[in-house]
Design a protein around this motif. Structure first.
Motif, PDB file in Angstrom:
ATOM      1  N   LEU A 239       4.064  -1.793 -13.305  1.00 33.30           N
ATOM      2  CA  LEU A 239       4.478  -0.536 -12.704  1.00 33.30           C
ATOM      3  C   LEU A 239       6.001  -0.488 -12.578  1.00 33.30           C
ATOM      4  O   LEU A 239       6.634  -1.499 -12.260  1.00 33.30           O
ATOM      5  CB  LEU A 239       3.848  -0.365 -11.322  1.00 33.30           C
ATOM      6  N   LYS A 240       6.565   0.682 -12.778  1.00 38.11           N
ATOM      7  CA  LYS A 240       8.019   0.836 -12.694  1.00 38.11           C
ATOM      8  C   LYS A 240       8.505   1.021 -11.263  1.00 38.11           C
ATOM      9  O   LYS A 240       9.694   0.836 -10.992  1.00 38.11           O
ATOM     10  CB  LYS A 240       8.461   2.024 -13.550  1.00 38.11           C
ATOM     11  N   GLU A 241       7.595   1.399 -10.372  1.00 41.99           N
ATOM     12  CA  GLU A 241       7.965   1.644  -8.982  1.00 41.99           C
ATOM     13  C   GLU A 241       7.281   0.630  -8.068  1.00 41.99           C
ATOM     14  O   GLU A 241       6.206   0.117  -8.395  1.00 41.99           O
ATOM     15  CB  GLU A 241       7.565   3.064  -8.563  1.00 41.99           C
ATOM     16  N   PRO A 242       7.860   0.334  -6.903  1.00 39.19           N
ATOM     17  CA  PRO A 242       7.217  -0.598  -5.973  1.00 39.19           C
ATOM     18  C   PRO A 242       5.940  -0.014  -5.392  1.00 39.19           C
ATOM     19  O   PRO A 242       5.788   1.208  -5.277  1.00 39.19           O
ATOM     20  CB  PRO A 242       8.273  -0.806  -4.891  1.00 39.19           C
ATOM     21  N   VAL A 243       5.021  -0.893  -5.018  1.00 39.58           N
ATOM     22  CA  VAL A 243       3.756  -0.453  -4.403  1.00 39.58           C
ATOM     23  C   VAL A 243       3.795  -0.582  -2.886  1.00 39.58           C
ATOM     24  O   VAL A 243       2.954  -0.003  -2.193  1.00 39.58           O
ATOM     25  CB  VAL A 243       2.559  -1.235  -4.977  1.00 39.58           C
ATOM     26  N   LEU A 244       4.733  -1.347  -2.355  1.00 41.50           N
ATOM     27  CA  LEU A 244       4.893  -1.485  -0.905  1.00 41.50           C
ATOM     28  C   LEU A 244       6.366  -1.748  -0.636  1.00 41.50           C
ATOM     29  O   LEU A 244       6.961  -2.647  -1.234  1.00 41.50           O
ATOM     30  CB  LEU A 244       4.042  -2.640  -0.370  1.00 41.50           C
ATOM     31  N   GLN A 245       6.951  -0.961   0.276  1.00 37.99           N
ATOM     32  CA  GLN A 245       8.369  -1.106   0.584  1.00 37.99           C
ATOM     33  C   GLN A 245       8.626  -0.740   2.039  1.00 37.99           C
ATOM     34  O   GLN A 245       7.717  -0.303   2.748  1.00 37.99           O
ATOM     35  CB  GLN A 245       9.202  -0.226  -0.342  1.00 37.99           C
ATOM     36  N   SER A 246       9.858  -0.935   2.493  1.00 40.73           N
ATOM     37  CA  SER A 246      10.198  -0.729   3.902  1.00 40.73           C
ATOM     38  C   SER A 246       9.810   0.662   4.386  1.00 40.73           C
ATOM     39  O   SER A 246       9.953   1.653   3.674  1.00 40.73           O
ATOM     40  CB  SER A 246      11.697  -0.928   4.109  1.00 40.73           C
ATOM     41  N   CYS A 247       9.307   0.705   5.596  1.00 42.91           N
ATOM     42  CA  CYS A 247       8.991   1.966   6.258  1.00 42.91           C
ATOM     43  C   CYS A 247      10.013   2.171   7.371  1.00 42.91           C
ATOM     44  O   CYS A 247       9.882   1.604   8.461  1.00 42.91           O
ATOM     45  CB  CYS A 247       7.575   1.946   6.824  1.00 42.91           C
ATOM     46  N   PHE A 248      11.054   2.953   7.080  1.00 45.30           N
ATOM     47  CA  PHE A 248      12.114   3.159   8.051  1.00 45.30           C
ATOM     48  C   PHE A 248      11.644   4.022   9.216  1.00 45.30           C
ATOM     49  O   PHE A 248      12.146   3.886  10.333  1.00 45.30           O
ATOM     50  CB  PHE A 248      13.331   3.771   7.364  1.00 45.30           C
ATOM     51  N   GLU A 249      10.665   4.887   8.983  1.00 45.77           N
ATOM     52  CA  GLU A 249      10.171   5.755  10.042  1.00 45.77           C
ATOM     53  C   GLU A 249       9.569   4.944  11.186  1.00 45.77           C
ATOM     54  O   GLU A 249       9.813   5.228  12.369  1.00 45.77           O
ATOM     55  CB  GLU A 249       9.121   6.716   9.489  1.00 45.77           C
ATOM     56  N   HIS A 250       8.792   3.914  10.839  1.00 48.62           N
ATOM     57  CA  HIS A 250       8.110   3.120  11.866  1.00 48.62           C
ATOM     58  C   HIS A 250       8.695   1.718  12.021  1.00 48.62           C
ATOM     59  O   HIS A 250       8.107   0.866  12.692  1.00 48.62           O
ATOM     60  CB  HIS A 250       6.616   3.019  11.544  1.00 48.62           C
ATOM     61  N   GLN A 251       9.831   1.465  11.387  1.00 47.40           N
ATOM     62  CA  GLN A 251      10.607   0.241  11.591  1.00 47.40           C
ATOM     63  C   GLN A 251       9.850  -1.032  11.211  1.00 47.40           C
ATOM     64  O   GLN A 251       9.783  -1.996  11.971  1.00 47.40           O
ATOM     65  CB  GLN A 251      11.112   0.161  13.041  1.00 47.40           C
ATOM     66  N   VAL A 252       9.285  -1.021  10.017  1.00 47.20           N
ATOM     67  CA  VAL A 252       8.705  -2.222   9.425  1.00 47.20           C
ATOM     68  C   VAL A 252       9.408  -2.432   8.098  1.00 47.20           C
ATOM     69  O   VAL A 252       9.282  -1.608   7.188  1.00 47.20           O
ATOM     70  CB  VAL A 252       7.182  -2.096   9.225  1.00 47.20           C
ATOM     71  N   TYR A 253      10.160  -3.535   7.985  1.00 48.62           N
ATOM     72  CA  TYR A 253      11.120  -3.692   6.901  1.00 48.62           C
ATOM     73  C   TYR A 253      10.830  -4.923   6.037  1.00 48.62           C
ATOM     74  O   TYR A 253      10.412  -5.961   6.536  1.00 48.62           O
ATOM     75  CB  TYR A 253      12.541  -3.818   7.465  1.00 48.62           C
ATOM     76  N   GLY A 254      11.106  -4.771   4.749  1.00 51.84           N
ATOM     77  CA  GLY A 254      11.022  -5.896   3.817  1.00 51.84           C
ATOM     78  C   GLY A 254       9.645  -6.474   3.650  1.00 51.84           C
ATOM     79  O   GLY A 254       9.486  -7.708   3.667  1.00 51.84           O
ATOM     80  N   PRO A 255       8.603  -5.652   3.478  1.00 47.21           N
ATOM     81  CA  PRO A 255       7.265  -6.217   3.315  1.00 47.21           C
ATOM     82  C   PRO A 255       7.144  -6.959   1.992  1.00 47.21           C
ATOM     83  O   PRO A 255       7.680  -6.529   0.970  1.00 47.21           O
ATOM     84  CB  PRO A 255       6.359  -4.978   3.329  1.00 47.21           C
ATOM     85  N   GLY A 256       6.453  -8.098   2.020  1.00 45.82           N
ATOM     86  CA  GLY A 256       6.299  -8.833   0.776  1.00 45.82           C
ATOM     87  C   GLY A 256       5.652 -10.183   0.955  1.00 45.82           C
ATOM     88  O   GLY A 256       5.098 -10.502   1.999  1.00 45.82           O
ATOM     89  N   HIS A 257       5.745 -10.957  -0.105  1.00 44.41           N
ATOM     90  CA  HIS A 257       5.110 -12.263  -0.262  1.00 44.41           C
ATOM     91  C   HIS A 257       3.697 -12.238   0.311  1.00 44.41           C
ATOM     92  O   HIS A 257       3.385 -12.878   1.315  1.00 44.41           O
ATOM     93  CB  HIS A 257       5.907 -13.385   0.364  1.00 44.41           C
ATOM     94  N   ASN A 258       2.854 -11.528  -0.395  1.00 42.91           N
ATOM     95  CA  ASN A 258       1.517 -11.263   0.121  1.00 42.91           C
ATOM     96  C   ASN A 258       0.473 -12.233  -0.396  1.00 42.91           C
ATOM     97  O   ASN A 258       0.694 -13.001  -1.333  1.00 42.91           O
ATOM     98  CB  ASN A 258       1.090  -9.843  -0.247  1.00 42.91           C
ATOM     99  N   SER A 259      -0.692 -12.152   0.213  1.00 44.03           N
ATOM    100  CA  SER A 259      -1.928 -12.729  -0.318  1.00 44.03           C
ATOM    101  C   SER A 259      -3.025 -11.701  -0.097  1.00 44.03           C
ATOM    102  O   SER A 259      -2.816 -10.686   0.569  1.00 44.03           O
ATOM    103  CB  SER A 259      -2.268 -14.053   0.371  1.00 44.03           C
ATOM    104  N   PHE A 260      -4.178 -11.939  -0.683  1.00 42.68           N
ATOM    105  CA  PHE A 260      -5.323 -11.047  -0.506  1.00 42.68           C
ATOM    106  C   PHE A 260      -6.469 -11.820   0.136  1.00 42.68           C
ATOM    107  O   PHE A 260      -6.690 -12.993  -0.157  1.00 42.68           O
ATOM    108  CB  PHE A 260      -5.800 -10.489  -1.849  1.00 42.68           C
ATOM    109  N   THR A 261      -7.214 -11.147   1.002  1.00 44.77           N
ATOM    110  CA  THR A 261      -8.443 -11.707   1.532  1.00 44.77           C
ATOM    111  C   THR A 261      -9.445 -10.572   1.685  1.00 44.77           C
ATOM    112  O   THR A 261      -9.202  -9.453   1.203  1.00 44.77           O
ATOM    113  CB  THR A 261      -8.198 -12.472   2.847  1.00 44.77           C
ATOM    114  N   VAL A 262     -10.578 -10.845   2.336  1.00 38.34           N
ATOM    115  CA  VAL A 262     -11.608  -9.822   2.500  1.00 38.34           C
ATOM    116  C   VAL A 262     -12.075  -9.795   3.945  1.00 38.34           C
ATOM    117  O   VAL A 262     -11.927 -10.777   4.683  1.00 38.34           O
ATOM    118  CB  VAL A 262     -12.826 -10.071   1.566  1.00 38.34           C
ATOM    119  N   SER A 263     -12.636  -8.651   4.353  1.00 36.62           N
ATOM    120  CA  SER A 263     -13.222  -8.537   5.681  1.00 36.62           C
ATOM    121  C   SER A 263     -14.437  -9.453   5.790  1.00 36.62           C
ATOM    122  O   SER A 263     -14.989  -9.908   4.783  1.00 36.62           O
ATOM    123  CB  SER A 263     -13.615  -7.086   5.954  1.00 36.62           C
TER     124      SER A 263
END
Length: 315
Positions: A239-263
């Motif tokens: 993808l050319k665009e990011p799928v998750l990035q900073s949300c300045f509106e709610h002040q959550v910044y620099g999201p990344g280095h993820n893993s996946f799990t399940v409920s």
């Protein structure tokens, strides 16, 4: 609209794995960067109160005695493995950030109570800075995906894939999958790192993180058809665009280095990642301890593509 709060504070590069025993296992970088920590709980909500154990503590000196980063736990071929990056002491290299990747193993059923053995370095065949290893199985083949510097490519790290015969040994030549090339991947640092793999809806997805570890940090996505040759770079789309990035509106910044799990009931895929709640960082962002672990639902569109949403929201 439901705003998110951190699941566990001051734990960066989080990895949550749900095993067949019904327990969730959690590991992440600790602020001191001096150990591999592990905790276990019946539910994700109970992980913050679970007592962490030290699976491995760095030595005082030597080739893997500084900056223990991004541990990730997997159960492969009947045993537990935790992969992590470590740097040599400055007496050896005279500078930091010369990381290589290492692995520890536990053959006991409960890795929180079991004995962990240091197996040594994962040799990729490229003797440069590397980190953020993950593994996944696909159609009977074990794969290794990681970030590494190539001195012939501009930037700090790229993403590679290789096969493994055993969980501690690569069995093929590294294949370059992605390098920093878009504007959002090259802010502060030219970085592709932190890969995590999820197979759904006939596709193999690799999420990854890019740019400096401040508010510019963001996540991207690669994918291949599940029937494709995963060692062929042409099999992969980016993808050319990011799928998750900073949300300045709610002040959550620099999201990344993820893993996946399940409920717990297996009905919902969950995205695990770290983020900060402020942008004014004094000094190097790597030494700021306030990257917190978040967990949110991952949704899917009609084309079988993941919808990451915003890092500040539950959905």
């Amino acid at each position: 609209m439901r705003l998110l709060t951190p699941l566990i504070e001051q734990r960066a590069d989080p990895c949550i794995y749900r095993h067949t025993d019904g327990y969730y296992y959690f590991t992440a970088s600790v602020p001191a960067y001096d150990r591999v920590e592990l905790r276990r709980a019946r539910t994700i909500e109970e992980l913050p109160q679970a007592t962490p154990i030290t699976a491995w503590l760095k030595p005082e000196t030597g080739p893997y005695s500084e900056l223990i980063w991004a541990p990730e736990i997997h159960f492969r071929q009947g045993a537990w493995y935790i992969y992590f990056a470590a740097a040599p002491s400055r007496e050896i290299k005279h500078r930091l950030f010369q990381h290589r990747m290492y692995v520890i193993c536990c053959k006991d059923a409960n890795p929180v109570e079991g004995q962990w053995q240091f197996l040594g370095q994962i040799d990729t065949g490229i003797d440069t800075f590397c980190l953020d290893a993950t593994t996944f199985e696909h159609r009977g083949q074990l794969y290794y995906v990681w970030a590494q510097k190539d001195n012939q490519i501009e930037g700090n790290s790229n993403l590679y894939i290789a096969t493994m015969d055993t969980p501690d040994k690569i069995s093929s030549a590294p294949v370059l999958l992605s390098k920093p090339e878009f504007d959002w991947e090259t802010r502060g640092f030219w970085v592709n790192e932190g890969p995590s793999v999820l197979t759904r809806h006939g596709k193999v997805f690799i999420s990854y993180s890019a740019s400096a570890t401040d508010e510019n940090y963001a996540m991207g996505l690669l994918w291949a058809d599940e029937n494709a040759n995963l060692l062929d770079p042409q099999s992969w789309h980016k993808l050319k665009e990011p799928v998750l990035q900073s949300c300045f509106e709610h002040q959550v910044y620099g999201p990344g280095h993820n893993s996946f799990t399940v409920s717990a009931d297996g009905s919902t895929d969950l995205l695990v990642y770290h983020a900060r709640t402020y942008t004014e960082i004094v000094g190097d962002p790597l030494w700021d301890p306030n990257r917190h672990t978040y967990v949110k639902a991952l949704r899917w569109d009609d084309n079988g593509m993941p919808v990451f949403g915003r890092p500040s929201l539950q959905e």
